[in-house]
Design an enzyme around this catalytic site. Structure first.
Site, PDB file in Angstrom:
ATOM      1  N   GLU A 197       2.935  -4.251  12.390  1.00 31.53           N
ATOM      2  CA  GLU A 197       3.578  -5.234  11.522  1.00 31.53           C
ATOM      3  C   GLU A 197       5.065  -5.386  11.785  1.00 31.53           C
ATOM      4  O   GLU A 197       5.718  -4.494  12.324  1.00 31.53           O
ATOM      5  CB  GLU A 197       3.321  -4.864  10.065  1.00 31.53           C
ATOM      6  CG  GLU A 197       3.728  -3.445   9.741  1.00 31.53           C
ATOM      7  CD  GLU A 197       3.075  -2.943   8.460  1.00 31.53           C
ATOM      8  OE1 GLU A 197       1.839  -2.848   8.409  1.00 31.53           O
ATOM      9  OE2 GLU A 197       3.802  -2.638   7.519  1.00 31.53           O
ATOM     10  N   CYS A 230      12.454  -6.591  11.213  1.00 28.39           N
ATOM     11  CA  CYS A 230      12.115  -5.183  11.376  1.00 28.39           C
ATOM     12  C   CYS A 230      10.860  -5.093  12.246  1.00 28.39           C
ATOM     13  O   CYS A 230       9.839  -5.694  11.900  1.00 28.39           O
ATOM     14  CB  CYS A 230      11.861  -4.605   9.982  1.00 28.39           C
ATOM     15  SG  CYS A 230      11.203  -2.956   9.991  1.00 28.39           S
ATOM     16  N   CYS A 290       1.865   6.825  13.441  1.00 26.13           N
ATOM     17  CA  CYS A 290       3.029   7.679  13.702  1.00 26.13           C
ATOM     18  C   CYS A 290       2.574   9.127  13.644  1.00 26.13           C
ATOM     19  O   CYS A 290       1.770   9.502  12.794  1.00 26.13           O
ATOM     20  CB  CYS A 290       4.128   7.445  12.663  1.00 26.13           C
ATOM     21  SG  CYS A 290       5.610   8.434  12.989  1.00 26.13           S
ATOM     22  N   CYS A 325       5.629  12.238   7.884  1.00 27.90           N
ATOM     23  CA  CYS A 325       6.467  12.393   6.698  1.00 27.90           C
ATOM     24  C   CYS A 325       5.589  12.166   5.468  1.00 27.90           C
ATOM     25  O   CYS A 325       4.760  11.244   5.454  1.00 27.90           O
ATOM     26  CB  CYS A 325       7.638  11.412   6.721  1.00 27.90           C
ATOM     27  SG  CYS A 325       8.653  11.626   8.195  1.00 27.90           S
ATOM     28  N   CYS A 332       5.187   8.550   3.642  1.00 27.06           N
ATOM     29  CA  CYS A 332       5.167   7.335   4.461  1.00 27.06           C
ATOM     30  C   CYS A 332       3.753   6.882   4.819  1.00 27.06           C
ATOM     31  O   CYS A 332       2.924   7.690   5.255  1.00 27.06           O
ATOM     32  CB  CYS A 332       5.974   7.589   5.725  1.00 27.06           C
ATOM     33  SG  CYS A 332       5.929   6.225   6.893  1.00 27.06           S
ATOM     34  N   CYS A 356       7.370   0.264   5.628  1.00 30.29           N
ATOM     35  CA  CYS A 356       6.648   0.234   6.899  1.00 30.29           C
ATOM     36  C   CYS A 356       5.252   0.816   6.785  1.00 30.29           C
ATOM     37  O   CYS A 356       5.019   1.779   6.083  1.00 30.29           O
ATOM     38  CB  CYS A 356       7.447   0.966   7.966  1.00 30.29           C
ATOM     39  SG  CYS A 356       7.699   2.708   7.612  1.00 30.29           S
TER      40      CYS A 356
HETATM   41  N1  SAH Z   1      10.180   6.498  12.205  1.00 31.95           N
HETATM   42  C1  SAH Z   1      11.466   5.934  11.983  1.00 31.95           C
HETATM   43  C2  SAH Z   1      11.453   4.446  11.765  1.00 31.95           C
HETATM   44  C3  SAH Z   1      10.377   3.874  10.917  1.00 31.95           C
HETATM   45  S1  SAH Z   1      10.396   4.289   9.196  1.00 31.95           S
HETATM   46  C4  SAH Z   1      12.137   6.628  10.848  1.00 31.95           C
HETATM   47  O1  SAH Z   1      11.504   7.425  10.172  1.00 31.95           O
HETATM   48  O2  SAH Z   1      13.335   6.410  10.691  1.00 31.95           O
HETATM   49  C5  SAH Z   1      11.697   3.228   8.607  1.00 31.95           C
HETATM   50  C6  SAH Z   1      12.289   3.696   7.293  1.00 31.95           C
HETATM   51  O3  SAH Z   1      11.396   3.420   6.201  1.00 31.95           O
HETATM   52  C7  SAH Z   1      12.566   5.186   7.285  1.00 31.95           C
HETATM   53  O4  SAH Z   1      13.840   5.453   6.762  1.00 31.95           O
HETATM   54  C8  SAH Z   1      11.475   5.674   6.386  1.00 31.95           C
HETATM   55  O5  SAH Z   1      11.772   6.922   5.867  1.00 31.95           O
HETATM   56  C9  SAH Z   1      11.375   4.549   5.370  1.00 31.95           C
HETATM   57  N2  SAH Z   1      10.157   4.585   4.545  1.00 31.95           N
HETATM   58  C10 SAH Z   1       8.935   5.037   4.877  1.00 31.95           C
HETATM   59  N3  SAH Z   1       8.084   4.917   3.843  1.00 31.95           N
HETATM   60  C11 SAH Z   1       8.790   4.386   2.825  1.00 31.95           C
HETATM   61  C12 SAH Z   1       8.479   4.031   1.482  1.00 31.95           C
HETATM   62  N4  SAH Z   1       7.253   4.185   0.998  1.00 31.95           N
HETATM   63  N5  SAH Z   1       9.471   3.513   0.701  1.00 31.95           N
HETATM   64  C13 SAH Z   1      10.715   3.316   1.193  1.00 31.95           C
HETATM   65  N6  SAH Z   1      11.057   3.624   2.455  1.00 31.95           N
HETATM   66  C14 SAH Z   1      10.113   4.160   3.258  1.00 31.95           C
HETATM   67 FE1  SF4 Z   2       6.874   8.254  11.118  1.00 36.43          FE
HETATM   68 FE2  SF4 Z   2       7.072   7.260   8.661  1.00 36.43          FE
HETATM   69 FE3  SF4 Z   2       8.192   9.609   9.232  1.00 36.43          FE
HETATM   70 FE4  SF4 Z   2       9.260   7.341  10.242  1.00 36.43          FE
HETATM   71  S1  SF4 Z   2       9.129   7.904   8.071  1.00 36.43           S
HETATM   72  S2  SF4 Z   2       8.839   9.296  11.346  1.00 36.43           S
HETATM   73  S3  SF4 Z   2       7.355   6.140  10.560  1.00 36.43           S
HETATM   74  S4  SF4 Z   2       5.970   9.158   9.269  1.00 36.43           S
END
Ligand code: SAH
Ligand code: SF4
Length: 362
Positions: free
Chosen positions: A92, A113, A120, A124, A127, A348
């Site tokens: 996406e 974006c 991934c 985390c 996420c 994301c």
């Molecule tokens: N993997 C990279 C880039 C993709 S995630 C990273 O972790 O930076 C992009 C951003 O969206 C990151 O800061 C991530 O922590 C945040 N993100 C992920 N899930 C989210 C959520 N449910 N609400 C708000 N931000 C979120």
């Molecule tokens: Fe991967 Fe989501 Fe962690 Fe970014 S925030 S590294 S997309 S698991």
């Protein structure tokens, strides 16, 4: 075997191919203009290339590696594009209008974006992108085509002007720095004057903290901006929600970020999602402000976007404000982003997750 993707072909390689066809080099440059700057939707629209040449090209190259599977959002709001790739995988992109200088400069009109991986591997806890694990890296063309396909969509809507997207954030699905070589190959073309021509300072790469790759990025010549997904200012809190912190603890991450700051002169943002009861304690603000001051970085506070299947929630607005104010008192530059995309799964990985679940159920 599917044909080679068109958008990631370098100018020199396409000129060479045209020489083999007996065509002059400037014809190759015309093709790049049609594709990257005029955003035509198919070969037929490249009217200054002869039809037999276009037919040869069409047999050799895939015009686009992404196809629109779903579009969410309307009017002048955040829009979310779900793309189907040639092997059926889904990724996406999110288009955010008139974002007031969040990552780029004040003239920022539209930020896109983009994703860099399917799924991934970093897991985390909060996420959606990591929930079903890692599938594969995106190819350079699959990254570039997310931008070109949004531009084509805009053109079809009757959008005015040469281009819509003037700010790019590499914050969609996946960990960009885990796909370093392909990402940088894609950015090389998105940045090139002969191709998409988006300035390096208008491109922000977000990482969860891959220390060796942050150093690599600091050493390469382009002035990309860096966003670090911090989400915790002590190892104890960060480790609890981001497994990568065990491999690269905060002290190492801070040193790599400092190296980046030194090489690129102040191009860092610290991303901090606020999750109720997990990382919103006021004990986090002194070390967070200290790091921000050390790196001359801006802190971006983002209230957590809830994800289907996960129990985390955003703190109350008053708790968000208290966290923000404490940081400011400690001398950090802070923005609190009450983002626009909450209602359309704009964090994301969420639209893909929901669509894959719907497909699995149907
Ligand atoms: N993997 C990279 C880039 C993709 S995630 C990273 O972790 O930076 C992009 C951003 O969206 C990151 O800061 C991530 O922590 C945040 N993100 C992920 N899930 C989210 C959520 N449910 N609400 C708000 N931000 C979120
Ligand atoms: Fe991967 Fe989501 Fe962690 Fe970014 S925030 S590294 S997309 S698991």
């Amino acid at each position: 075997m599917s044909a080679a993707p068109l958008s990631s072909i370098h100018r020199d390689a396409l000129r060479e191919q045209f020489r083999e066809y007996g065509e002059p080099a400037y014809r190759a440059d015309q093709l790049h203009k049609w594709l990257h700057q005029k955003h035509v939707g198919d070969w037929g629209a490249m009217t200054n290339l002869a039809k037999p040449l276009r037919e040869k090209l069409a047999a050799e190259y895939t015009f686009s590696t992404v196809e629109l599977a779903k579009l969410q959002g309307s009017g002048d709001t955040t829009r979310k594009f779900l793309w189907r790739l040639r092997d059926g995988q889904l990724v996406e992109s999110v288009l955010i209008p008139a974002n007031p200088a969040l990552y780029g400069e004040a003239s920022d009109r539209h930020t896109l974006c983009v994703s860099t991986q399917v799924g991934c591997a970093y897991g985390c806890k909060f996420c959606a992108s990591g929930l079903d694990g890692f599938k594969r890296n995106l190819e350079p063309a699959e990254i570039i085509d997310q931008v070109l396909a949004v531009e084509r969509w805009n053109k079809e809507q009757g959008g005015a002007g040469e281009r819509l997207v003037n700010n790019l954030v590499i914050m969609g699905m996946g960990e960009p720095l885990a796909n370093y070589d392909k990402l940088l190959a894609a950015l090389d073309i998105l940045n090139a004057g002969w191709a998409t021509n988006i300035g390096a300072r208008k491109i922000t790469i977000s990482t969860s903290g891959l220390v060796p790759e942050i150093k690599r990025l600091a050493a390469q010549p382009r002035q990309y901006r860096l966003a670090i997904s911090l989400h915790g200012a002590t190892d104890e809190v960060r480790e609890h929600i981001m497994p990568i912190n065990r491999k690269y603890p905060l002290a190492q991450l801070a040193n790599a970020a400092e190296e980046y700051q030194y090489a690129k002169k102040g191009m860092i943002t610290l991303e901090y999602i606020l999750i109720a009861g997990l990382n919103d304690g006021l004990d986090q603000t002194p070390p967070l402000a200290q790091l921000a001051r050390r790196l001359r970085a801006k802190v971006n506070l983002i209230p957590y976007n809830s994800v289907d299947g996960l129990e985390w929630e955003r703190p109350s607005e008053s708790a968000q404000d208290a966290f923000c104010a404490a940081l400011q008192n400690e001398g950090a530059t802070v923005t609190l982003r009450r983002e626009k995309g909450h209602d359309i799964d704009a964090a994301c990985g969420q639209l893909r997750l929901r669509t894959e679940r719907e497909l699995a159920e149907s």
